[in-house]
Scaffold this motif. Structure first.
Motif, PDB file in Angstrom:
ATOM      1  N   TYR A 178       0.840  -1.199   0.000  1.00  0.00           N
ATOM      2  CA  TYR A 178       0.000   0.000   0.000  1.00  0.00           C
ATOM      3  C   TYR A 178       0.875   1.248   0.000  1.00  0.00           C
ATOM      4  CZ  TYR A 178      -3.955  -3.052   1.079  1.00  0.00           C
ATOM      5  OH  TYR A 178      -4.918  -4.021   1.029  1.00  0.00           O
ATOM      6  N   ASN A 195      -7.976   0.501  -2.651  1.00  0.00           N
ATOM      7  CA  ASN A 195      -8.787  -0.620  -3.119  1.00  0.00           C
ATOM      8  C   ASN A 195      -9.764  -0.193  -4.208  1.00  0.00           C
ATOM      9  OD1 ASN A 195      -7.519  -2.310  -1.316  1.00  0.00           O
ATOM     10  ND2 ASN A 195      -9.119  -2.167   0.238  1.00  0.00           N
ATOM     11  N   ASN A 217      -5.066  -9.409  -4.382  1.00  0.00           N
ATOM     12  CA  ASN A 217      -4.872  -8.816  -3.063  1.00  0.00           C
ATOM     13  C   ASN A 217      -4.029  -9.723  -2.171  1.00  0.00           C
ATOM     14  OD1 ASN A 217      -6.208  -8.603  -0.012  1.00  0.00           O
ATOM     15  ND2 ASN A 217      -5.834  -6.644  -1.020  1.00  0.00           N
ATOM     16  N   TYR A 223      -0.722  -5.748  -2.884  1.00  0.00           N
ATOM     17  CA  TYR A 223      -1.167  -6.504  -4.048  1.00  0.00           C
ATOM     18  C   TYR A 223       0.028  -7.140  -4.736  1.00  0.00           C
ATOM     19  CZ  TYR A 223      -5.602  -4.070  -3.559  1.00  0.00           C
ATOM     20  OH  TYR A 223      -6.791  -3.600  -3.076  1.00  0.00           O
TER      21      TYR A 223
END
Length: 227
Positions: A178, A195, A217, A223
């Motif tokens: 992230y 997301n 994910n 990811y």
């Protein structure tokens, strides 16, 4: 860059903020002025309102002209028109982004800085693209912030392109955290909206390839691209 805006106060505020951010700003208030500026000065980015002096589609007309005469010139629309059809039309005309008014000026500045970083810093030859490390079926054109998947064009916003570019530079199965995705957009995309952006990227690919399921994910971490 060329800034096209017919509201005097918005034009003054925007141009002042952009100049403070070290952009060289050329101004126009209508379609004719914008066309004249394009022929007179070298322009690296076009940021334009859509409604100009009562012409509801002036910005779209300008973009249509640019796409034919200056196909490499990046376009960002700034508009009070928020309908999905308007946003779709803007992207159909080749815009890399579409920001709704009232504008968050720091966001606009960050978008413009990101755009210059991609178009001027990724490639030395503007016409070049490259096959992504993560998957040879993925082909990117940094100058235009454009993407092809299996030789089919994929329509992404500039922010979505920045996120995909982060995947493209790594081998398949590499973790893209992230934090990596936030950094890739220079902080424009925050943790709680990543997301949503990933979902939009997947949907854009699935319009061309219904079986696309490569962005996976990794719970709580980020990811990865699965081949």
């Amino acid at each position: 860059m060329l800034l096209v805006e017919d509201d005097p106060s918005q034009l003054t505020n925007l141009s002042a903020a952009l100049e403070e951010a070290k952009f060289d700003v050329i101004l126009a208030t209508n379609l004719d002025e914008a066309l004249a500026q394009l022929t007179q000065y070298p322009i690296d980015i076009l940021a334009s309102d859509i409604i100009l002096h009562g012409d509801f589609d002036a910005g779209f007309k300008l973009a249509n002209y640019v796409r034919k005469q200056y196909p490499q010139l990046p376009i960002i629309f700034l508009s009070e028109r928020r309908e999905a059809e308007d946003v779709w039309q803007g992207h159909q005309l080749g815009a890399l982004d579409y920001l709704a008014k009232p504008l968050h000026i720091p966001l606009l500045i960050q978008k413009l800085q990101n755009l210059l970083r991609i178009t001027q810093g990724r490639q030395t030859t503007k016409s070049e693209g490259f096959a992504a490390i993560v998957d040879l079926k993925l082909y990117l054109h940094p100058t235009h912030a454009k993407v092809h998947w299996q030789d089919q064009p994929i329509n992404l916003t500039l922010t979505e392109f920045e996120m995909l570019f982060e995947f493209a530079q790594q081998p398949a199965e590499s973790l893209i955290s992230y934090a990596d995705l936030t950094k890739a957009t220079q902080g424009v995309v925050e943790r709680n909206t990543i997301n949503t952006h990933i979902c939009r990227i997947r949907n854009a690919f699935r319009k061309q390839d219904s079986s696309f399921d490569h962005i996976q994910n990794v719970y709580g971490r980020g990811y990865k691209w699965r081949r």
